[in-house]
Design an enzyme around this catalytic site. Structure first.
Site, PDB file in Angstrom:
ATOM      1  N   LYS A  13      69.100 -37.865 129.267  1.00  0.00           N
ATOM      2  CA  LYS A  13      68.756 -37.131 127.961  1.00  0.00           C
ATOM      3  C   LYS A  13      69.098 -37.860 126.463  1.00  0.00           C
ATOM      4  CE  LYS A  13      71.386 -33.525 128.915  1.00  0.00           C
ATOM      5  NZ  LYS A  13      71.707 -33.751 130.416  1.00  0.00           N
ATOM      6  N   ARG A  88      73.190 -24.888 126.632  1.00  0.00           N
ATOM      7  CA  ARG A  88      73.152 -25.191 127.838  1.00  0.00           C
ATOM      8  C   ARG A  88      73.498 -23.758 128.768  1.00  0.00           C
ATOM      9  NH1 ARG A  88      76.034 -30.871 127.757  1.00  0.00           N
ATOM     10  NH2 ARG A  88      75.839 -31.567 130.004  1.00  0.00           N
ATOM     11  N   ARG A 127      77.062 -45.614 135.293  1.00  0.00           N
ATOM     12  CA  ARG A 127      77.110 -45.457 133.782  1.00  0.00           C
ATOM     13  C   ARG A 127      78.368 -46.126 133.225  1.00  0.00           C
ATOM     14  NH1 ARG A 127      74.867 -40.049 131.135  1.00  0.00           N
ATOM     15  NH2 ARG A 127      76.966 -39.022 131.967  1.00  0.00           N
ATOM     16  N   ARG A 162      83.034 -42.955 131.584  1.00  0.00           N
ATOM     17  CA  ARG A 162      83.476 -41.798 131.231  1.00  0.00           C
ATOM     18  C   ARG A 162      84.327 -41.078 132.238  1.00  0.00           C
ATOM     19  NH1 ARG A 162      78.150 -38.457 129.133  1.00  0.00           N
ATOM     20  NH2 ARG A 162      79.467 -36.636 130.068  1.00  0.00           N
ATOM     21  N   ARG A 173      79.337 -30.596 137.782  1.00  0.00           N
ATOM     22  CA  ARG A 173      78.507 -30.540 136.816  1.00  0.00           C
ATOM     23  C   ARG A 173      77.276 -30.187 137.089  1.00  0.00           C
ATOM     24  NH1 ARG A 173      79.648 -36.346 134.232  1.00  0.00           N
ATOM     25  NH2 ARG A 173      78.004 -35.707 132.822  1.00  0.00           N
TER      26      ARG A 173
HETATM   27  P1  AMP Z   1      77.418 -34.484 128.200  1.00  0.00           P
HETATM   28  O1  AMP Z   1      77.844 -35.698 127.270  1.00  0.00           O
HETATM   29  O2  AMP Z   1      76.003 -33.702 127.478  1.00  0.00           O
HETATM   30  O3  AMP Z   1      77.101 -34.742 129.629  1.00  0.00           O
HETATM   31  O4  AMP Z   1      78.650 -33.571 127.909  1.00  0.00           O
HETATM   32  C1  AMP Z   1      79.721 -33.630 128.594  1.00  0.00           C
HETATM   33  C2  AMP Z   1      80.329 -32.357 128.650  1.00  0.00           C
HETATM   34  O5  AMP Z   1      80.748 -31.734 127.396  1.00  0.00           O
HETATM   35  C3  AMP Z   1      79.865 -31.508 129.608  1.00  0.00           C
HETATM   36  O6  AMP Z   1      80.058 -31.557 131.192  1.00  0.00           O
HETATM   37  C4  AMP Z   1      80.500 -30.162 129.112  1.00  0.00           C
HETATM   38  O7  AMP Z   1      82.103 -29.845 129.815  1.00  0.00           O
HETATM   39  C5  AMP Z   1      80.752 -30.328 127.642  1.00  0.00           C
HETATM   40  N1  AMP Z   1      79.570 -30.010 126.833  1.00  0.00           N
HETATM   41  C6  AMP Z   1      78.661 -30.607 126.215  1.00  0.00           C
HETATM   42  N2  AMP Z   1      77.777 -29.971 125.478  1.00  0.00           N
HETATM   43  C7  AMP Z   1      77.819 -28.588 125.997  1.00  0.00           C
HETATM   44  C8  AMP Z   1      77.547 -26.936 125.637  1.00  0.00           C
HETATM   45  N3  AMP Z   1      76.349 -27.208 124.956  1.00  0.00           N
HETATM   46  N4  AMP Z   1      78.088 -26.319 126.284  1.00  0.00           N
HETATM   47  C9  AMP Z   1      79.274 -26.300 126.798  1.00  0.00           C
HETATM   48  N5  AMP Z   1      79.807 -27.464 127.218  1.00  0.00           N
HETATM   49  C10 AMP Z   1      79.144 -28.356 126.618  1.00  0.00           C
END
Ligand code: AMP
Length: 222
Positions: A13, A88, A127, A162, A173
């Protein structure tokens, strides 16, 4: 124009959103990046978000909705945004619709990225991300390695893994994605807004290819 990037973790994404930002001139907003910046700076938001993120869980809706509401008030997104990682949950999607409606806007396009599960785990484990919060470049040690091991091609900062990119946390996740986020596919399908795109090395189609095609379609339609 408001574009939403939907898809399980590791489908690309962020990569697609980055390329689209460059091609369409619309800002890429990642809630994950906002949380990581706050965790690094040890803000109140960062301290709350950290416990959820480290376990592979979603940050609560009310916290996340406030974050995006505030971000969408900033002048650099007046012409639109590419939302990567938000919404989400259905609750977040409904809150976003309301927020946009109040501004006379709406979600214009939802890009759903699909990648086979085993490939997702492989991609996430491989990654690496740039440690510089203003750069945030993303690499894959197999598909897209940096020129110099451990160093960002773009800014020369150190590359890091990460904390939530381990196999165990990725499985959590993915579980959360299928339980809480995938109902959004139906939510946006009903509105006729979804563009489904497969991202997979097996068909030689990566995030960059998807972004180029989507950007061309948007430009040809406008
Ligand atoms: P990402 O970088 O999009 O993979 O996000 C990393 C982590 O941030 C996710 O696994 C969630 O724990 C948290 N996170 C990011 N966006 C959201 C969202 N819209 N709602 C809830 N948690 C989020």
């Amino acid at each position: 124009m408001i574009i939403i990037m939907l898809g399980a973790p590791g489908t690309g994404k962020g990569t697609v959103a980055d390329v689209l930002e460059g091609k369409l001139g619309i800002k890429h907003i990642s809630t994950g990046d906002i949380f990581r910046k706050n965790i690094k700076e040890k803000t109140k938001l960062g301290i709350i978000a950290q416990q959820y993120i480290n376990e592979g869980n979603l940050v609560p809706d009310d916290v996340t909705i406030d974050v995006i509401k505030e971000r969408l008030e900033e002048p650099d997104v007046a012409d639109g945004a590419i939302l990567d990682g938000f919404p989400r949950t259905v609750k977040q999607a409904e809150a976003l619709d309301k927020m946009l409606q109040e501004k006379g806007k709406q979600v214009d396009l939802v890009i759903e990225l699909m990648t086979p599960d085993d490939e997702i785990i492989e991609r996430i484990v491989q990654r690496r991300v740039c440690s510089n919060q203003d750069c945030k470049a993303v690499y894959n040690l197999v598909l897209h390695p940096p020129k110099v091991e451990g160093i960002c091609d773009k800014c020369g900062s150190k590359l890091i893994k990460r904390k939530d990119d381990t196999e165990e946390i990725v499985k959590e996740r993915l579980k959360n994605y299928f339980e809480l986020t995938s109902p959004l596919i139906e939510y946006y399908e009903k509105q006729g807004k979804i563009d489904k795109e497969t991202v997979s090395v097996r068909i030689n189609r990566l995030g960059e290819d998807v972004a180029k095609d989507v950007a061309n379609r948007i430009k040809n339609n406008s």
